[in-house]
Design a protein around this motif. Structure first.
Motif, PDB file in Angstrom:
ATOM      1  N   ASP A 251      51.654  14.419  17.648  1.00 18.16           N
ATOM      2  CA  ASP A 251      52.269  13.092  17.896  1.00 18.16           C
ATOM      3  C   ASP A 251      52.622  12.357  16.389  1.00 18.16           C
ATOM      4  N   THR A 252      52.832  12.793  15.233  1.00 19.19           N
ATOM      5  CA  THR A 252      53.158  12.168  14.455  1.00 19.19           C
ATOM      6  C   THR A 252      54.976  12.870  13.945  1.00 19.19           C
ATOM      7  N   PRO A 253      55.833  12.008  14.482  1.00 16.95           N
ATOM      8  CA  PRO A 253      57.373  12.430  14.537  1.00 16.95           C
ATOM      9  C   PRO A 253      57.414  12.706  12.652  1.00 16.95           C
ATOM     10  N   PRO A 254      58.543  13.107  12.583  1.00 23.66           N
ATOM     11  CA  PRO A 254      59.696  12.983  11.694  1.00 23.66           C
ATOM     12  C   PRO A 254      60.601  12.135  10.910  1.00 23.66           C
ATOM     13  N   PRO A 255      60.756  11.640   9.749  1.00 20.61           N
ATOM     14  CA  PRO A 255      61.422  10.440  10.450  1.00 20.61           C
ATOM     15  C   PRO A 255      62.221  10.090  10.673  1.00 20.61           C
ATOM     16  N   PRO A 256      62.757   8.876  11.483  1.00 17.14           N
ATOM     17  CA  PRO A 256      63.894   8.598  12.684  1.00 17.14           C
ATOM     18  C   PRO A 256      65.107   9.005  12.135  1.00 17.14           C
ATOM     19  N   LEU A 257      66.198   9.496  12.192  1.00 20.30           N
ATOM     20  CA  LEU A 257      67.340   9.521  12.546  1.00 20.30           C
ATOM     21  C   LEU A 257      68.159   7.905  12.554  1.00 20.30           C
ATOM     22  N   GLU A 258      68.979   6.991  11.758  1.00 18.01           N
ATOM     23  CA  GLU A 258      69.355   5.438  11.929  1.00 18.01           C
ATOM     24  C   GLU A 258      70.951   5.876  13.800  1.00 18.01           C
ATOM     25  N   ALA A 259      70.264   4.474  14.451  1.00 16.14           N
ATOM     26  CA  ALA A 259      71.077   5.250  15.425  1.00 16.14           C
ATOM     27  C   ALA A 259      72.575   5.105  14.548  1.00 16.14           C
ATOM     28  N   ASN A 260      73.115   4.850  13.657  1.00 17.27           N
ATOM     29  CA  ASN A 260      74.822   5.259  13.608  1.00 17.27           C
ATOM     30  C   ASN A 260      75.246   5.764  12.776  1.00 17.27           C
ATOM     31  N   ASP A 261      73.782   6.968  12.639  1.00 19.80           N
ATOM     32  CA  ASP A 261      73.967   8.677  11.226  1.00 19.80           C
ATOM     33  C   ASP A 261      74.717   9.166  12.418  1.00 19.80           C
ATOM     34  N   PRO A 262      75.729   9.331  11.807  1.00 25.50           N
ATOM     35  CA  PRO A 262      76.826  10.809  12.335  1.00 25.50           C
ATOM     36  C   PRO A 262      75.724  11.991  12.703  1.00 25.50           C
ATOM     37  N   ARG A 263      74.836  12.027  12.458  1.00 24.41           N
ATOM     38  CA  ARG A 263      74.341  13.336  13.019  1.00 24.41           C
ATOM     39  C   ARG A 263      73.744  12.819  14.351  1.00 24.41           C
ATOM     40  N   SER A 264      73.452  11.194  14.596  1.00 21.89           N
ATOM     41  CA  SER A 264      72.912  10.837  16.239  1.00 21.89           C
ATOM     42  C   SER A 264      73.434  11.761  16.981  1.00 21.89           C
TER      43      SER A 264
END
Ligand code: 3PG
Length: 247
Positions: free
Chosen positions: A118-131
């Protein structure tokens, strides 16, 4: 008794480079293609046949399925694709090298990111080109359904509705399923089927390209499970997956 066959995709280019992949849509390596073909040959030699195939919307799983079905001479089978079978989203780690990340943050932290329930990795920013939020294949989903990161608990939560609404009814109606998916979407399904605890699931690793057979009773409760082919080789390959996140 029902048999359900689960196959993690063959080696991908980012498996080879030891990079966190998640929803990044990378292809198979030549080794991965060979693993997928070998999975099909093994299934054929053991007398397996199928009525319907399931896979994700990512090409490493889709192509694994194609090669497997090709070896089985079953390229005509109906194939159901679902984003719900995609790999667990790896958030801001997508693209980073696993061993280098362990060097930077420590093996323990990387184990938490890779395997904690239940511990997720740090999130991407919604505007990250990788999203993947702008990706046409997810255009019909609500923005929140396209994750910016996921822990295994999140993956279980999106795999299960698909299991309950599509896969389980198909199995109950007597159809024989082959599923080409991903290390963590398969772990999510197995956690549910086998009722594995949140702490024990940390130790479960799925090797690339080896058919994993689940024998299920009429209530779809697992009776037993096993890898096809050389059991020792499968155990070794699973152990190698565990060490990918060490410095
Ligand atoms: C990935 O998304 O990087 C892999 O396919 C699965 O990775 P893991 O074994 O590090 O969870």
């Amino acid at each position: 008794m029902h048999k359900l066959v689960l196959i993690r995709h063959g080696e991908s280019t980012w498996n080879l480079e030891n990079r966190f992949t998640g929803w990044t849509d990378v292809d198979l390596t030549p080794t991965g293609v060979e693993q997928a073909k070998q999975a099909g040959r093994l299934l054929k030699a053991e007398g397996y046949d199928f009525d319907v195939a399931y896979t994700s919307v990512l090409k490493r799983a889709t192509r694994t399925l194609w090669h497997t079905l090709d070896e089985l001479d079953r390229t005509w089978l109906p194939v159901v694709h679902s984003w719900r079978l995609n790999e667990r989203h790896y958030g801001g780690l997508q693209g980073l090298n696993k061993a280098e990340t362990a060097k930077k943050y420590g093996d323990e932290q990387v184990l938490v990111w890779r395997r904690s329930y239940d511990t997720p990795p740090p999130p991407l920013e919604a505007n990250d080109p990788r999203s993947e939020r702008g990706d046409v294949r997810y255009a019909k989903l609500a923005a929140e359904q396209v994750p910016l990161t996921e822990c295994l608990k999140d993956t279980v939560a999106r795999v299960l509705p698909f299991w309950n609404e599509s896969m389980a009814p198909a199995i109950r109606s007597g159809r024989r399923l082959v599923v080409a998916a991903h290390g963590n979407s398969i772990r999510a399904l197995i956690k549910y089927l086998d009722g594995i605890s949140d702490s024990d699931i940390v130790g479960l690793n799925i090797p690339n390209g080896i058919p994993l057979v689940y024998e299920l009773d009429d209530d779809l409760k697992p009776l037993r499970h096993y890898y096809l082919g050389d059991a020792e080789a499968a155990a070794k390959a699973a152990a190698a997956v565990a060490t990918q996140g060490k410095a």
